[in-house]
Scaffold this motif. Structure first.
Motif, PDB file in Angstrom:
ATOM      1  N   PRO A 129       9.496  -4.860  10.269  1.00 21.63           N
ATOM      2  CA  PRO A 129       8.589  -4.614  11.396  1.00 21.63           C
ATOM      3  C   PRO A 129       8.869  -5.458  12.647  1.00 21.63           C
ATOM      4  CG  PRO A 129       7.495  -5.956   9.754  1.00 21.63           C
ATOM      5  CD  PRO A 129       8.873  -5.682   9.234  1.00 21.63           C
ATOM      6  N   ALA A 142      10.795  -0.215   0.942  1.00 19.33           N
ATOM      7  CA  ALA A 142       9.690   0.119   1.854  1.00 19.33           C
ATOM      8  C   ALA A 142       8.570  -0.897   1.637  1.00 19.33           C
ATOM      9  CB  ALA A 142       9.210   1.549   1.600  1.00 19.33           C
ATOM     10  N   LYS A 167       0.793  -1.225   0.000  1.00 23.14           N
ATOM     11  CA  LYS A 167       0.000   0.000   0.000  1.00 23.14           C
ATOM     12  C   LYS A 167       0.825   1.275   0.000  1.00 23.14           C
ATOM     13  CE  LYS A 167      -1.639   0.473   4.810  1.00 23.14           C
ATOM     14  NZ  LYS A 167      -0.827   0.223   5.808  1.00 23.14           N
TER      15      LYS A 167
END
Ligand code: GRF
Length: 185
Positions: free
Chosen positions: A108, A85, A13
């Motif tokens: 993450p 990213a 996204k």
């Protein structure tokens, strides 16, 4: 300030991409996003590329010699920093070597813990008290390069996969930009 021409690689996204673009518009932020590369033609991040009129390139499985095409494009645009990213494809050792210490990735978890995929689920099922995100240089081993910075928060009893994901990604937006400033200054 001479800003570094930068390319951002995405697969999803693109919320990190969005934040970096917004920050890069500041005159004191040391990079300009000159190219966005996605390995998914329907990645949400491509809408962001269009919205900000930043050139983009899709390299999916059907693209022949994708890394050669990417290298040519990076050269043409004088790009000297690459940001991964949420890019879900592995770059070849050769490609990584040709870019030296100029590729950053965001992961993450608090590396070296929880390398690889399905991070949030594994974090939640673990007995860890804290989690967060890590920005690191990319080397030939997965999620293994030199760490630039980490940001963390405490996990509480009410946390679930969604809440951990949300908290981690909120930290990522600051972590990526701070790491960029840190390695360039
Ligand atoms: C981030 O959580 C990042 O850590 C992981 O992929 C996600 C990308 O999200 N590698 P987005 O595309 O930036 O919204």
């Amino acid at each position: 300030m001479v800003k570094k021409n930068t390319c951002v690689f995405i697969s999803g996204k693109g919320s990190n991409l969005n934040k970096i673009i917004l920050n890069s518009r500041s005159y004191v932020f040391p990079i300009n996003i000159k190219l966005i590369i996605s390995n998914k033609k329907d990645a949400g991040g491509l809408k962001i590329a269009k919205k900000f009129s930043i050139p983009y390139m899709v390299v999916n499985k059907k693209t022949r010699y994708p890394e050669k095409k990417i290298l040519n494009e990076l050269k043409k645009r004088k790009i000297s920093l690459l940001l991964l990213a949420g890019y879900m494809r592995i770059l070849s050792k050769r490609f990584i070597k040709s870019f030296g210490n100029t590729i950053l990735n965001i992961h993450p978890s608090l590396l070296p813990k929880f390398k690889g995929l399905d991070t949030f689920k594994r974090v939640l099922n673990s007995k860890e008290k804290k989690t967060g995100c890590t920005v690191h240089f990319v080397n030939e081993k997965l999620d293994n390069g030199k760490i630039v910075l980490k940001k963390s928060f405490y996990i509480n009893d009410k946390d679930n996969i969604d809440s951990i994901k949300k908290k981690t990604q909120t930290l990522e937006y600051r972590a990526f930009s701070e790491a960029i400033i840190k390695i360039i200054k």
